[in-house]
Design an enzyme around this catalytic site. Structure first.
Site, short mmCIF file in Angstrom:
data_model
loop_
_atom_site.label_atom_id
_atom_site.label_comp_id
_atom_site.label_asym_id
_atom_site.label_seq_id
_atom_site.Cartn_x
_atom_site.Cartn_y
_atom_site.Cartn_z
N TRP A 65 35.49 -2.35 -10.79
CA TRP A 65 34.46 -2.76 -9.83
C TRP A 65 34.41 -4.27 -9.74
O TRP A 65 34.91 -4.98 -10.61
CB TRP A 65 33.10 -2.13 -10.15
CG TRP A 65 32.53 -2.31 -11.54
CD1 TRP A 65 33.19 -2.70 -12.68
CD2 TRP A 65 31.18 -2.05 -11.94
NE1 TRP A 65 32.35 -2.72 -13.75
CE2 TRP A 65 31.11 -2.33 -13.34
CE3 TRP A 65 30.03 -1.64 -11.29
CZ2 TRP A 65 29.91 -2.18 -14.07
CZ3 TRP A 65 28.86 -1.51 -12.02
CH2 TRP A 65 28.80 -1.76 -13.39
N HIS A 77 30.36 -8.46 11.47
CA HIS A 77 28.98 -8.30 11.01
C HIS A 77 28.02 -8.04 12.16
O HIS A 77 28.33 -8.22 13.32
CB HIS A 77 28.54 -9.52 10.19
CG HIS A 77 28.29 -10.75 11.00
ND1 HIS A 77 29.28 -11.67 11.28
CD2 HIS A 77 27.16 -11.24 11.58
CE1 HIS A 77 28.76 -12.65 12.01
NE2 HIS A 77 27.48 -12.41 12.21
N HIS A 83 17.16 -12.36 13.27
CA HIS A 83 18.08 -13.48 12.99
C HIS A 83 17.65 -14.76 13.71
O HIS A 83 17.84 -15.85 13.20
CB HIS A 83 19.49 -13.07 13.40
CG HIS A 83 20.54 -14.12 13.22
ND1 HIS A 83 20.59 -14.96 12.14
CD2 HIS A 83 21.62 -14.45 14.00
CE1 HIS A 83 21.64 -15.76 12.26
NE2 HIS A 83 22.26 -15.48 13.37
C1 23J Z 1 23.29 -19.20 12.76
C2 23J Z 1 23.24 -20.23 13.67
C3 23J Z 1 24.10 -20.25 14.75
C4 23J Z 1 25.00 -19.23 14.91
C5 23J Z 1 25.06 -18.16 13.99
C6 23J Z 1 24.21 -18.19 12.93
C7 23J Z 1 26.03 -17.05 14.18
O1 23J Z 1 26.98 -17.13 14.88
C8 23J Z 1 25.79 -15.74 13.55
O2 23J Z 1 26.60 -15.26 12.78
O3 23J Z 1 24.80 -15.11 13.90
S1 23J Z 1 26.13 -19.28 16.25
MN MN Z 2 25.66 -13.36 12.92
#
Ligand code: 23J
Ligand code: MN
Length: 263
Positions: A65, A77, A83
């Protein structure tokens, strides 16, 4: 009780009239991760790393593991609405609480291979979507809109991130396109072959990171670093993409599969 639709699907999977495609890139320490401009003091996402705990050895004589470490937004992802700040107060906006329906949905594939090859900063506009629809029909409500650029074929080269002094150079969206897709078409979200759902130059678009801002603000999701979009039909595929059930998570590496008509 039986359900004839599911029975048909089960038969199709057995006899190959439904095929399963893997839209996932292999996670490994060389997996490219997003690099944001450093001059703002923005935080950095950890690259993927893997360390063996035991492999049938003195640390574990009968078992193998590994320990893993990475940012939520690493490799192929899923982006949840929480987010982005625009989606922070929406209901059921995390990897833990998103409705399961978000994880199984039809897909359309919009081919912009030629445009992205001619211009790595290509931004898909509404006319591009409408031209696609004139050929393939209206994008159905609840569908994933997959943006084919063949960018995944560059994953092992510097061209994938397209980093220059002024940041990344990879294709993305005109803000009006994102608004069109969320309001006029009510899609599930967008999936891209590039490292993030926004263009490399998204920090200097107006609004900045328009896809993240407008997509997540509309409670829609994202899929990044997809591959094998060249093997999908323009319409008719079903996507299965579920993030890890991280409490309060903003996204996670995901195994993304597509069901497509076979033979
Ligand atoms: C955080 C800030 C800007 C971006 C991103 C993340 C991603 O592309 C993401 O993986 O969500 S552009
Ligand atoms: Mn992302």
């Amino acid at each position: 009780m039986s359900n004839s639709i599911l029975e048909t699907v089960a038969l199709g999977l057995l006899d190959g009239s439904i095929r399963i495609l893997d839209l996932t890139a292999t996670l490994h320490p060389g997996t490219p991760t997003l690099q944001l401009p450093t001059d703002f003091g923005w935080g950095e996402s950890w690259p993927f790393s893997i360390e063996t705990i035991s492999r049938y050895d003195d640390k574990g004589p009968a078992w193998y593991w590994n320990n893993l470490k990475c940012g939520e937004h690493t490799g192929t992802h899923f982006d949840a609405p929480i987010h982005w700040v625009s989606g922070k107060d929406l209901e059921n906006n995390t990897t833990e609480t998103l409705p399961l329906k978000s994880f199984v949905a039809p897909a359309v594939v919009i081919d912009a291979v030629a445009e992205a090859a001619a211009d790595p900063d290509f931004l898909m506009d509404v006319d591009f979507i409408k031209a696609w629809e004139a050929k393939h029909g209206e994008i159905p409500k609840g569908a994933w809109v997959l943006y084919r650029t063949d960018w995944s074929k560059k994953m092992d080269s510097d061209e994938y991130l397209g980093m220059r002094e002024d940041g990344g150079h990879t294709p993305g969206w005109d803000p009006a396109t994102v608004t069109f897709l969320t309001t006029e078409r009510d899609i599930a979200g967008v999936g891209v072959e590039t490292v993030g759902t926004d263009a490399g130059q998204a920090p200097v678009q107006d609004p900045m990171f328009p896809c993240h801002n407008l997509m997540h603000g509309a409670n829609k999701c994202g899929l990044a670093s997809l591959c094998n979009l060249d093997q999908l039909p323009a319409t008719g595929a079903i996507i299965i993409a579920a993030p890890l059930k991280i409490r309060g998570g903003s996204g996670s590496p995901s195994r993304v599969l597509a069901l497509v008509p076979g033979r």
